[in-house]
Design a protein around this motif. Structure first.
Motif, mmCIF file in Angstrom:
data_model
loop_
_atom_site.group_PDB
_atom_site.id
_atom_site.type_symbol
_atom_site.label_atom_id
_atom_site.label_comp_id
_atom_site.label_asym_id
_atom_site.label_seq_id
_atom_site.Cartn_x
_atom_site.Cartn_y
_atom_site.Cartn_z
ATOM 1 N N TYR A 184 5.479 0.438 -0.176
ATOM 2 C CA TYR A 184 4.910 0.040 1.112
ATOM 3 C C TYR A 184 3.431 -0.329 0.973
ATOM 4 O O TYR A 184 2.985 -1.363 1.459
ATOM 5 C CB TYR A 184 5.089 1.183 2.113
ATOM 6 C CG TYR A 184 4.686 0.862 3.526
ATOM 7 C CD1 TYR A 184 5.579 0.284 4.408
ATOM 8 C CD2 TYR A 184 3.404 1.153 3.990
ATOM 9 C CE1 TYR A 184 5.225 0.002 5.712
ATOM 10 C CE2 TYR A 184 3.038 0.876 5.286
ATOM 11 C CZ TYR A 184 3.954 0.300 6.145
ATOM 12 O OH TYR A 184 3.583 0.020 7.430
ATOM 13 N N ILE A 185 2.681 0.519 0.298
ATOM 14 C CA ILE A 185 1.238 0.274 0.167
ATOM 15 C C ILE A 185 0.969 -0.933 -0.719
ATOM 16 O O ILE A 185 0.042 -1.708 -0.444
ATOM 17 C CB ILE A 185 0.526 1.541 -0.350
ATOM 18 C CG1 ILE A 185 0.536 2.599 0.761
ATOM 19 C CG2 ILE A 185 -0.901 1.239 -0.774
ATOM 20 C CD1 ILE A 185 -0.056 3.923 0.365
ATOM 21 N N SER A 186 1.766 -1.130 -1.771
ATOM 22 C CA SER A 186 1.530 -2.305 -2.615
ATOM 23 C C SER A 186 1.829 -3.596 -1.849
ATOM 24 O O SER A 186 1.061 -4.557 -1.936
ATOM 25 C CB SER A 186 2.346 -2.228 -3.896
ATOM 26 O OG SER A 186 3.717 -2.222 -3.603
ATOM 27 N N LEU A 187 2.918 -3.630 -1.090
ATOM 28 C CA LEU A 187 3.191 -4.816 -0.264
ATOM 29 C C LEU A 187 2.126 -5.008 0.803
ATOM 30 O O LEU A 187 1.714 -6.133 1.096
ATOM 31 C CB LEU A 187 4.570 -4.705 0.379
ATOM 32 C CG LEU A 187 5.755 -4.876 -0.550
ATOM 33 C CD1 LEU A 187 7.059 -4.603 0.185
ATOM 34 C CD2 LEU A 187 5.763 -6.272 -1.142
ATOM 35 N N LEU A 188 1.658 -3.907 1.382
ATOM 36 C CA LEU A 188 0.612 -3.976 2.403
ATOM 37 C C LEU A 188 -0.688 -4.519 1.823
ATOM 38 O O LEU A 188 -1.327 -5.388 2.427
ATOM 39 C CB LEU A 188 0.403 -2.584 2.987
ATOM 40 C CG LEU A 188 -0.377 -2.447 4.267
ATOM 41 C CD1 LEU A 188 0.347 -3.159 5.397
ATOM 42 C CD2 LEU A 188 -0.569 -0.994 4.608
ATOM 43 N N MET A 189 -1.065 -4.045 0.638
ATOM 44 C CA MET A 189 -2.303 -4.522 0.005
ATOM 45 C C MET A 189 -2.200 -6.005 -0.352
ATOM 46 O O MET A 189 -3.160 -6.764 -0.146
ATOM 47 C CB MET A 189 -2.595 -3.709 -1.258
ATOM 48 C CG MET A 189 -2.934 -2.270 -0.990
ATOM 49 S SD MET A 189 -4.494 -2.061 -0.189
ATOM 50 C CE MET A 189 -5.589 -2.338 -1.527
ATOM 51 N N LEU A 190 -1.054 -6.423 -0.871
ATOM 52 C CA LEU A 190 -0.887 -7.836 -1.217
ATOM 53 C C LEU A 190 -0.933 -8.725 0.022
ATOM 54 O O LEU A 190 -1.576 -9.781 0.008
ATOM 55 C CB LEU A 190 0.420 -8.048 -1.966
ATOM 56 C CG LEU A 190 0.482 -7.501 -3.381
ATOM 57 C CD1 LEU A 190 1.887 -7.628 -3.943
ATOM 58 C CD2 LEU A 190 -0.523 -8.212 -4.264
#
Length: 79
Positions: free
Chosen positions: A56-62
């Motif tokens: 979730y956080i990696s998709l959010l950061m991208l």
């Protein structure tokens, strides 16, 4: 608007503040998601929660990185 209520003085452009508060809201959605998963399974599974959080956080950061560059490019044209 929030700086009027909390007497905060941000030296940020409004679109950057909007991205920041959106990011904070999406992190609250992640916490709610973790709470829901924990109550449904009736057990806190650290491995499952860490996998979901990392994804979730990696998709959010991208996505927010992409939005930052798009907004930066578009709003620099108007300055």
């Amino acid at each position: 608007m929030i700086e009027l209520h909390l007497d905060l003085k941000f030296k940020m452009k409004p679109w950057k503040k909007a991205l920041l508060f959106s990011f904070i809201f999406y992190l609250m959605v992640l916490v709610a998601l973790i709470v829901i998963i924990t109550f449904v399974r009736k057990l806190f599974d650290f491995k499952l929660v860490s996998i979901i959080s990392a994804g979730y956080i990696s998709l959010l950061m991208l996505s927010f990185r992409r939005m930052y560059f798009i907004f930066k490019e578009r709003f620099l044209l108007f300055e």
